[in-house]
Write an enzyme that holds these catalytic residues in place. Structure first.
Site, short mmCIF file in Angstrom:
data_model
loop_
_atom_site.label_atom_id
_atom_site.label_comp_id
_atom_site.label_asym_id
_atom_site.label_seq_id
_atom_site.Cartn_x
_atom_site.Cartn_y
_atom_site.Cartn_z
N LYS A 123 -42.00 -11.89 29.67
CA LYS A 123 -41.38 -10.93 28.76
C LYS A 123 -42.07 -11.02 27.42
O LYS A 123 -42.62 -12.08 27.08
CB LYS A 123 -39.88 -11.26 28.58
CG LYS A 123 -39.05 -10.05 28.21
CD LYS A 123 -38.79 -9.19 29.42
CE LYS A 123 -37.94 -7.99 29.12
NZ LYS A 123 -37.53 -7.30 30.35
P1 NAD Z 1 -33.95 1.84 25.64
O1 NAD Z 1 -34.51 1.37 24.37
O2 NAD Z 1 -34.58 3.00 26.32
O3 NAD Z 1 -32.39 2.18 25.45
C1 NAD Z 1 -31.48 1.28 24.90
C2 NAD Z 1 -30.17 2.02 24.65
O4 NAD Z 1 -29.19 1.08 24.23
C3 NAD Z 1 -30.27 3.07 23.56
O5 NAD Z 1 -29.52 4.22 23.93
C4 NAD Z 1 -29.61 2.38 22.36
O6 NAD Z 1 -29.08 3.30 21.42
C5 NAD Z 1 -28.55 1.61 23.09
N1 NAD Z 1 -27.97 0.54 22.29
C6 NAD Z 1 -28.58 -0.34 21.45
N2 NAD Z 1 -27.66 -1.12 20.85
C7 NAD Z 1 -26.46 -0.74 21.33
C8 NAD Z 1 -25.14 -1.15 21.08
N3 NAD Z 1 -24.87 -2.14 20.22
N4 NAD Z 1 -24.13 -0.53 21.74
C9 NAD Z 1 -24.39 0.48 22.62
N5 NAD Z 1 -25.61 0.91 22.90
C10 NAD Z 1 -26.64 0.32 22.25
O7 NAD Z 1 -33.91 0.58 26.62
P2 NAD Z 1 -33.86 0.56 28.21
O8 NAD Z 1 -35.25 0.51 28.72
O9 NAD Z 1 -32.93 1.60 28.69
O10 NAD Z 1 -33.25 -0.90 28.47
C11 NAD Z 1 -31.84 -1.13 28.44
C12 NAD Z 1 -31.55 -2.45 29.15
O11 NAD Z 1 -32.02 -2.38 30.50
C13 NAD Z 1 -32.21 -3.69 28.53
O12 NAD Z 1 -31.37 -4.79 28.72
C14 NAD Z 1 -33.46 -3.85 29.36
O13 NAD Z 1 -33.94 -5.17 29.33
C15 NAD Z 1 -32.90 -3.47 30.72
N6 NAD Z 1 -33.93 -3.08 31.70
C16 NAD Z 1 -34.76 -2.05 31.46
C17 NAD Z 1 -35.68 -1.67 32.44
C18 NAD Z 1 -36.58 -0.46 32.27
O14 NAD Z 1 -37.24 -0.10 33.25
N7 NAD Z 1 -36.63 0.16 31.12
C19 NAD Z 1 -35.76 -2.39 33.63
C20 NAD Z 1 -34.88 -3.46 33.84
C21 NAD Z 1 -33.96 -3.79 32.87
#
Ligand code: NAD
Length: 433
Positions: A123
């Site tokens: 990561k």
């Molecule tokens: P992203 O940046 O696209 O979206 C994050 C979202 O969370 C945004 O809408 C943001 O406004 C919201 N957010 C931030 N702080 C917040 C809060 N306090 N309360 C409510 N919402 C809040 O990120 P993502 O890629 O969608 O990742 C989200 C999660 O999924 C993370 O934990 C990431 O590690 C995990 N993840 C992502 C992927 C991927 O393919 N992108 C894969 C596996 C896991």
């Protein structure tokens, strides 16, 4: 796999002391320790699994648009290189620190293990607020970070992907910077990049699609028709928005959604397509006129069939866990539930789909992308989606049957499968020299 060492005791000389100030890292470590006890893992192997293989801290100076210079802290942690190159996202967030990145790298190892992918976990992160950076600043930040970690990344060493605060464009900049350094186009250095640069059809949607496969399977087991189910989703970024969309396509009513600026609620179901269009025009989710505002904390405690945290770590904690009113907790985010909350939930009827299983669709299609780039061939989106479905459903069923067979939680079952695979590989490879 065993000896009779006491797994509950901490490593005496704690090579992990640099990470342990992070609650998220301690959470990952305590999960590993409980699995080690269950699997009776050899203490030497446990020690090796407890410590990331490699961690790099870099300072990333960036020329800002106003002519000033700002220095950001960047991290790349590779937890395991045992199964192949390490693999994992790059996160831009103002709370990123070394311990959090190390925890996330460990979870990536177990996730790749569950899915049987030939990767170790990694990561990365840069401590910054991406919303306050211009495109130019983000590009310079990304390119300089790539340059700083160049010596430890590579298509056979460590392959990055998007995570919170980063996207396809970020991956394109990394791919271009790396390609300029090695002197040829090298799309296999990152996954989750734009299709034009060798990205994989369906990668952007993969995590949300995998989350939905798991939710539908759990609903089936509980005898709940999707048309009778409701969902509450925290986060409307890549994972949250796609999950909302996939749930709606499958007939599940999404009744509340939040992002970092606020939350909205409509018990009759939110029109996801209309919300997506509204947000894509630069509007704030909280201002969506066809739903009512709701307190984001209260939103998590709404009566619903499925609660999907799809944003940050440690959002289900001691205070709100006893008040959850969902039947299924689908952990789309990494590490959304603290160990204390987990204990409360384990003593309730909530069906938990743990993060390392629930959101594994992303890394699975990243693997497909890497394979296509290396072989220089293209899969259709149908091929990608059907292979994703096959791997997700197999993993889900393996975790579920282990949980039922051993009478353990879904989380412990998922962790056991992931940890055991890597532990076995370490035993077979032996210890160098
Ligand atoms: P992203 O940046 O696209 O979206 C994050 C979202 O969370 C945004 O809408 C943001 O406004 C919201 N957010 C931030 N702080 C917040 C809060 N306090 N309360 C409510 N919402 C809040 O990120 P993502 O890629 O969608 O990742 C989200 C999660 O999924 C993370 O934990 C990431 O590690 C995990 N993840 C992502 C992927 C991927 O393919 N992108 C894969 C596996 C896991």
């Amino acid at each position: 796999m065993a000896n009779n060492d006491d797994h509950s005791s901490k490593n005496q000389h704690s090579p992990n002391s640099v990470f342990e100030s992070s609650a998220t890292f301690r959470m990952a470590l305590s999960q590993l320790e409980s699995v080690a006890t269950l699997l009776k893992i050899d203490l030497g192997i446990l020690q090796r699994l407890s410590v990331p293989k490699r961690a790099m801290i870099v300072s990333v100076p960036v020329r800002m648009d106003d002519g000033s210079t700002q220095v950001f802290n960047g991290y790349r942690v590779q937890h395991s290189l045992t199964s192949g190159p390490s693999k994992g996202g790059l996160r831009y967030h103002h709370k990123v620190d070394l311990g959090e990145v190390a925890a996330l790298s460990m979870w990536m190892s177990w996730k790749c293990g569950i899915m049987n992918l030939p990767f170790g976990g990694a990561k990365g992160g840069i401590n910054c607020d991406p919303a306050s950076l211009s495109m130019g600043e983000k590009e310079r930040l990304t390119r300089r970070f790539t340059e700083e970690v160049l010596s430890i990344i590579g298509p056979r060493m460590d392959v990055m992907a998007p995570d919170m605060g980063t996207d396809e464009q970020t991956m394109a900049w990394i791919m271009d910077t790396y390609s300029m350094k090695v002197g040829y186009a090298c799309p296999e250095i990152v996954t989750g990049k734009p299709i034009e640069l060798g990205g994989c059809l369906g990668r952007r949607e993969a995590t949300g699609r995998g989350v939905t496969v798991c939710i539908l399977e759990a609903l089936k087991e509980l005898g709940i028709k999707p048309s009778n189910a409701t969902a509450v989703v925290q986060g409307f970024g890549n994972v949250g928005a796609i999950t909302c969309n996939e749930l709606a396509i499958n007939g599940i009513k999404v009744i509340a959604i939040s992002d970092r600026y606020g939350a909205i609620h409509d018990p009759k179901g939110i029109d996801i397509a209309a919300l997506q269009e509204f947000v894509s025009k630069g509007n704030m989710l909280k201002d969506f006129p066809k739903a009512s505002p709701i307190n984001p904390e209260e939103m998590l405690m709404l009566n619903c069939t499925v609660l999907v945290p799809a944003a940050l770590e440690r959002v289900i904690h001691l205070e709100n866990a006893p008040h959850l009113k969902c039947k299924i907790l689908a952990e789309a985010a990494n590490g959304p539930t603290t160990p204390e909350a987990d204990e409360i939930i384990n003593n309730s009827d909530i069906y938990v789909i743990p993060d390392i299983l629930c959101n594994a669709g992303g890394v699975t299609v990243s693997y497909f992308e890497w394979v296509q780039d290396i072989q220089q061939l293209l899969w259709s989106e149908e091929q990608v989606n059907s292979k994703l479905y096959e791997l997700m459903i197999n993993a889900f069923r393996r975790v579920r049957s282990l949980a039922l067979e051993k009478k353990i939680s879904m989380r412990l079952a998922a962790l056991s499968l992931g940890v055991e695979k890597i532990a076995r590989e370490k035993i077979k490879r032996g210890l160098f020299p």
